[in-house]
Design a protein around this motif. Structure first.
Motif, PDB file in Angstrom:
ATOM      1  N   PRO A  34       0.811  -1.224   0.000  1.00 38.57           N
ATOM      2  CA  PRO A  34       0.000   0.000   0.000  1.00 38.57           C
ATOM      3  C   PRO A  34       0.842   1.270   0.000  1.00 38.57           C
ATOM      4  CG  PRO A  34       0.023  -0.988   2.173  1.00 38.57           C
ATOM      5  CD  PRO A  34       0.652  -1.986   1.250  1.00 38.57           C
ATOM      6  N   ILE A  35       2.104   1.173   0.439  1.00 35.37           N
ATOM      7  CA  ILE A  35       2.968   2.362   0.407  1.00 35.37           C
ATOM      8  C   ILE A  35       3.878   2.351  -0.823  1.00 35.37           C
ATOM      9  CG2 ILE A  35       2.882   2.682   2.898  1.00 35.37           C
ATOM     10  CD1 ILE A  35       5.722   1.585   3.059  1.00 35.37           C
ATOM     11  N   GLY A  36       3.504   1.532  -1.817  1.00 27.92           N
ATOM     12  CA  GLY A  36       4.200   1.557  -3.105  1.00 27.92           C
ATOM     13  C   GLY A  36       5.651   1.141  -3.020  1.00 27.92           C
ATOM     14  N   MET A  37       5.938   0.111  -2.219  1.00 32.77           N
ATOM     15  CA  MET A  37       7.322  -0.380  -2.042  1.00 32.77           C
ATOM     16  C   MET A  37       8.254   0.761  -1.602  1.00 32.77           C
ATOM     17  SD  MET A  37       7.819  -3.269  -5.032  1.00 32.77           S
ATOM     18  CE  MET A  37       8.068  -2.094  -6.358  1.00 32.77           C
ATOM     19  N   GLY A  38       7.746   1.587  -0.670  1.00 33.73           N
ATOM     20  CA  GLY A  38       8.578   2.636  -0.082  1.00 33.73           C
ATOM     21  C   GLY A  38       8.365   4.025  -0.641  1.00 33.73           C
ATOM     22  N   LEU A  39       7.543   4.174  -1.668  1.00 31.88           N
ATOM     23  CA  LEU A  39       7.313   5.492  -2.247  1.00 31.88           C
ATOM     24  C   LEU A  39       6.615   6.435  -1.271  1.00 31.88           C
ATOM     25  CD1 LEU A  39       6.077   4.546  -5.844  1.00 31.88           C
ATOM     26  CD2 LEU A  39       8.173   5.794  -5.302  1.00 31.88           C
ATOM     27  N   LEU A  40       5.711   5.880  -0.461  1.00 31.87           N
ATOM     28  CA  LEU A  40       4.876   6.707   0.402  1.00 31.87           C
ATOM     29  C   LEU A  40       5.290   6.589   1.857  1.00 31.87           C
ATOM     30  CD1 LEU A  40       1.491   5.819  -1.342  1.00 31.87           C
ATOM     31  CD2 LEU A  40       2.851   7.902  -1.655  1.00 31.87           C
ATOM     32  N   ASN A  78       8.547   8.269   4.793  1.00 28.17           N
ATOM     33  CA  ASN A  78       9.591   9.284   4.986  1.00 28.17           C
ATOM     34  C   ASN A  78      10.951   8.825   4.489  1.00 28.17           C
ATOM     35  OD1 ASN A  78       8.088  11.430   6.127  1.00 28.17           O
ATOM     36  ND2 ASN A  78       7.991  10.334   8.070  1.00 28.17           N
ATOM     37  N   ALA A  79      11.226   7.531   4.604  1.00 30.57           N
ATOM     38  CA  ALA A  79      12.535   7.019   4.182  1.00 30.57           C
ATOM     39  C   ALA A  79      12.696   7.044   2.666  1.00 30.57           C
ATOM     40  CB  ALA A  79      12.736   5.602   4.704  1.00 30.57           C
ATOM     41  N   GLY A  80      11.586   7.051   1.957  1.00 30.10           N
ATOM     42  CA  GLY A  80      11.640   7.052   0.500  1.00 30.10           C
ATOM     43  C   GLY A  80      11.917   5.659  -0.054  1.00 30.10           C
ATOM     44  N   PRO A  81      11.818   5.511  -1.366  1.00 30.23           N
ATOM     45  CA  PRO A  81      11.987   4.188  -1.983  1.00 30.23           C
ATOM     46  C   PRO A  81      13.444   3.761  -2.015  1.00 30.23           C
ATOM     47  CG  PRO A  81      11.737   5.859  -3.679  1.00 30.23           C
ATOM     48  CD  PRO A  81      11.524   6.562  -2.363  1.00 30.23           C
ATOM     49  N   PRO A  82      13.691   2.442  -2.028  1.00 29.46           N
ATOM     50  CA  PRO A  82      15.066   1.952  -2.172  1.00 29.46           C
ATOM     51  C   PRO A  82      15.619   2.263  -3.562  1.00 29.46           C
ATOM     52  CG  PRO A  82      13.495   0.138  -2.294  1.00 29.46           C
ATOM     53  CD  PRO A  82      12.712   1.348  -1.909  1.00 29.46           C
ATOM     54  N   GLU A  83      16.910   2.153  -3.701  1.00 30.88           N
ATOM     55  CA  GLU A  83      17.565   2.490  -4.979  1.00 30.88           C
ATOM     56  C   GLU A  83      17.027   1.685  -6.157  1.00 30.88           C
ATOM     57  OE1 GLU A  83      21.811   2.658  -5.391  1.00 30.88           O
ATOM     58  OE2 GLU A  83      22.031   3.722  -3.492  1.00 30.88           O
ATOM     59  N   TRP A  84      16.684   0.429  -5.885  1.00 29.83           N
ATOM     60  CA  TRP A  84      16.268  -0.449  -6.968  1.00 29.83           C
ATOM     61  C   TRP A  84      14.828  -0.199  -7.436  1.00 29.83           C
ATOM     62  CZ3 TRP A  84      11.982  -2.740  -5.130  1.00 29.83           C
ATOM     63  CH2 TRP A  84      11.896  -3.014  -3.759  1.00 29.83           C
ATOM     64  N   HIS A  85      14.129   0.728  -6.821  1.00 26.45           N
ATOM     65  CA  HIS A  85      12.711   0.909  -7.128  1.00 26.45           C
ATOM     66  C   HIS A  85      12.511   1.250  -8.608  1.00 26.45           C
ATOM     67  CE1 HIS A  85       8.531   1.996  -6.793  1.00 26.45           C
ATOM     68  NE2 HIS A  85       8.530   1.627  -5.531  1.00 26.45           N
ATOM     69  N   PRO A  86      11.584   0.566  -9.286  1.00 26.74           N
ATOM     70  CA  PRO A  86      11.431   0.731 -10.739  1.00 26.74           C
ATOM     71  C   PRO A  86      10.545   1.900 -11.169  1.00 26.74           C
ATOM     72  CG  PRO A  86       9.985  -1.008  -9.970  1.00 26.74           C
ATOM     73  CD  PRO A  86      10.768  -0.562  -8.777  1.00 26.74           C
ATOM     74  N   ALA A  87       9.970   2.639 -10.252  1.00 29.26           N
ATOM     75  CA  ALA A  87       9.056   3.719 -10.637  1.00 29.26           C
ATOM     76  C   ALA A  87       9.759   4.784 -11.467  1.00 29.26           C
ATOM     77  CB  ALA A  87       8.433   4.355  -9.403  1.00 29.26           C
ATOM     78  N   ARG A  88       9.020   5.380 -12.369  1.00 23.30           N
ATOM     79  CA  ARG A  88       9.537   6.476 -13.181  1.00 23.30           C
ATOM     80  C   ARG A  88       9.811   7.693 -12.301  1.00 23.30           C
ATOM     81  NH1 ARG A  88       5.916   3.526 -16.229  1.00 23.30           N
ATOM     82  NH2 ARG A  88       6.571   3.056 -18.364  1.00 23.30           N
ATOM     83  N   ASP A  89      10.684   8.571 -12.782  1.00 25.94           N
ATOM     84  CA  ASP A  89      11.094   9.731 -11.993  1.00 25.94           C
ATOM     85  C   ASP A  89       9.919  10.623 -11.620  1.00 25.94           C
ATOM     86  OD1 ASP A  89      13.726   8.949 -11.993  1.00 25.94           O
ATOM     87  OD2 ASP A  89      14.320  10.241 -13.655  1.00 25.94           O
TER      88      ASP A  89
END
Length: 422
Positions: free
Chosen positions: A301-307, A309-320
């Motif tokens: 539900p938090i989009g693999m870290g997108l949502l 405070n720590a933010g997504p991991p480096e490997w996250h595939p989401a577009r910029d």
């Protein structure tokens, strides 16, 4: 329509019961009132669809101001007085997963965190948190060999020792394994049968409740999933190694194609990152799965870290542009003193058509935030912030998914590997 069953529905209305259903299920209710049975203990009704008690279309019934998901004690797991925290357990909310007998908490425990997918966990803290989660009624755990290459399953095998088996429902997966591209996926029947035994050994269990094919979109073809992978799961089910069969994946179109072609009964579908603040694509696809009597389990539900405070991991595939929108939303929430993760969890579990949402819970703070969301929902201020960030940051996104990004990178890496061998 039988007169008695019609009378039951009429009497429910006359007593003030309000039958509520999801948008996509209302017509099914109107057309199939004759399938309804009553539970006189609670003035509640549970639909039967195609012979499924409770079916994938569970309606909530409001009686005397109370909302009862499922409507009766039969739609709640059994309280274990010697194990459960009675107060927490009674406040927990549950839904049935489709036609199965799995009645699960609306928020469930994702196992990726136990495999250090989002950073190293403190094992002692994670175990304390897991036990407290289960005692308070969170009762569904999902893991996979891919999570830490067996670490998540091995950890759970130790952490669940001494926990009553009836206190939890557990699922794992097959077909995705190692980080090296040439070893990452194997959808063959032989490897699936072997993998299931390995998982059971790590988990110290004779069976799992649900066994799923992990990320079907990475298979050489849908035909392989249909003709080899799913039949292998059926063999395992027939052998008592799992009770139900599921599929998982990111592209919803591929999940639908597997469902349409499969001659093996699929019991569940797991979709991730498509029922979140920044991407609610799943909502427009639920009709298809409901028409096939298939419940959809939601994850991330938090989009693999997108949502968070720590933010997504480096490997996250989401577009910029997606990452930028999410970061701005996080910053806005912080400026208002609102936890965006709480908003994200609430957004997912508010969809009653989806039985449960999986999220990593490895610390007491994570657990407390989830319990607060389940018990109390959102304040008026939090709801206002939620609506603002959706309208301001997420609605303007022209492309809300990263569908195809990982798949393209995987095939490119595989081609590079194969070229080194020639």
């Amino acid at each position: 329509m039988g007169n008695r069953k019609l009378d039951l529905v009429i009497r429910a209305y006359s007593r003030g019961a309000k039958i509520t259903s999801s948008r996509c299920c209302w017509n099914k209710f109107a057309m199939s009132v004759a399938w309804y049975t009553s539970d006189p203990r609670h003035d509640s009704f549970v639909p039967k669809q195609n012979g499924c008690n409770g079916g994938p279309f569970l309606y909530s019934v409001k009686t005397k101001g109370k909302l009862q998901n499922g409507g009766s004690d039969d739609e709640r797991p059994k309280l274990l007085p010697s194990f459960h925290d009675a107060d927490g357990f009674k406040k927990m909310k549950y839904r049935r997963i489709g036609c199965t007998d799995m009645i699960v908490s609306t928020v469930s425990i994702g196992g990726s965190g136990f495999g250090n997918v989002y950073g190293d966990m403190n094992e002692a803290t994670a175990t304390e948190t897991l036990h407290k989660s289960l005692k308070n009624g969170l009762n569904y755990i999902d893991t996979a060999p891919w999570y830490g290459q067996g670490k998540s399953e091995t950890y759970l095998g130790k952490a669940l020792k001494g926990i009553p088996r009836e206190a939890y429902i557990i699922s794992t997966k097959v077909c995705r394994y190692e980080p090296e591209v040439q070893k990452m996926f194997d959808f063959s029947s032989t490897r699936i049968l072997q993998s299931a035994e390995e998982s059971l050994s790590r988990l110290n269990l004779p069976y799992v409740d649900l066994l799923q094919i992990h990320d079907v979109e990475f298979a050489p073809s849908v035909d392989m999933i249909v003709n080899e992978s799913l039949p292998a799961l059926q063999k395992l089910k027939d052998a008592g190694k799992c009770r139900y069969i599921g599929i998982t994946g990111y592209p919803i179109g591929v999940l639908k194609e597997v469902v349409k072609k499969s001659h093996v009964k699929i019991d569940t579908v797991l979709s991730y990152c498509h029922l979140s603040l920044n991407d609610s694509t799943l909502l427009s696809e639920l009709d298809f799965f409901h028409q096939h009597n298939l419940p959809v389990i939601n994850a991330s539900p938090i989009g693999m870290g997108l949502l968070c405070n720590a933010g997504p991991p480096e490997w996250h595939p989401a577009r910029d542009e997606i990452k930028t929108a999410c970061r701005k939303a996080v910053e806005y929430c912080n400026s208002k003193g609102v936890d965006i993760t709480k908003l994200a969890i609430h957004h997912s579990i508010s969809c009653e058509e989806v039985p449960t949402t999986l999220t990593s819970i490895t610390t007491p703070a994570m657990l407390d935030a989830n319990l607060s969301t389940i018990y109390d929902g959102l304040t008026a201020d939090e709801l206002e912030v939620k609506q603002y960030i959706i309208k301001t940051f997420f609605d303007p996104l022209k492309v809300k998914t990263w569908e195809g990004v990982e798949l393209q990178q995987y095939h490119e890496n595989l081609r590079q590997y194969e070229s080194l061998l020639t």
